[in-house]
Design an enzyme around this catalytic site. Structure first.
Site, PDB file in Angstrom:
ATOM      1  N   CYS A  32      35.091  41.440  48.625  1.00 57.23           N
ATOM      2  CA  CYS A  32      35.029  40.013  48.977  1.00 57.23           C
ATOM      3  C   CYS A  32      36.366  39.520  49.536  1.00 57.23           C
ATOM      4  O   CYS A  32      37.352  39.442  48.806  1.00 57.23           O
ATOM      5  CB  CYS A  32      34.636  39.249  47.712  1.00 57.23           C
ATOM      6  N   CYS A  35      37.765  36.371  47.871  1.00 59.58           N
ATOM      7  CA  CYS A  35      38.279  36.681  46.523  1.00 59.58           C
ATOM      8  C   CYS A  35      39.750  37.082  46.587  1.00 59.58           C
ATOM      9  O   CYS A  35      40.537  36.719  45.708  1.00 59.58           O
ATOM     10  CB  CYS A  35      37.466  37.790  45.866  1.00 59.58           C
TER      11      CYS A  35
END
Length: 108
Positions: A32, A35
């Site tokens: 991600c 993230c």
């Protein structure tokens, strides 16, 4: 300086649900991109709020139980727990200021 504790499904109850202080759970994934942006924000919050808040992070892929139980549909995701209950939740990358405004009402 406090650090962010990495936990798994097996540690969730002890580290989050039974915690004496509020706990921010940061759900993330290695794949991600957003993230990666949030990791430094979360680390900064751990240093700022270490006296009032415990911060833990859980990688979503190896921890399906907590992901399903707390309905994590996208990452990054945040769940704020106090006394075993979810007080607030949000998903998606957000600014440090928005994350602080998400936390502050519950950390008086």
């Amino acid at each position: 300086m406090s650090s962010v504790l990495t936990i798994s499904d097996t540690e969730f109850e002890a580290e989050v649900l039974q915690s004496a202080q509020p706990v921010l759970v940061y759900f993330w994934a290695a794949w991600c991109g957003p993230c990666r942006l949030m990791t430094s924000v979360v680390s900064g919050l751990a240093a700022t709020y270490n006296d009032r808040l415990k911060i833990v992070k859980m990688e979503v892929d190896p921890n399906p139980t907590a992901v399903a139980t707390y309905r994590v549909e996208g990452v990054p995701a945040f769940r704020l727990f106090k006394a075993g209950e979810v007080l607030e939740s949000t998903e998606g990358a957000i600014s440090k200021q928005k994350l602080e405004s998400f936390l502050n009402p519950h950390l008086a």
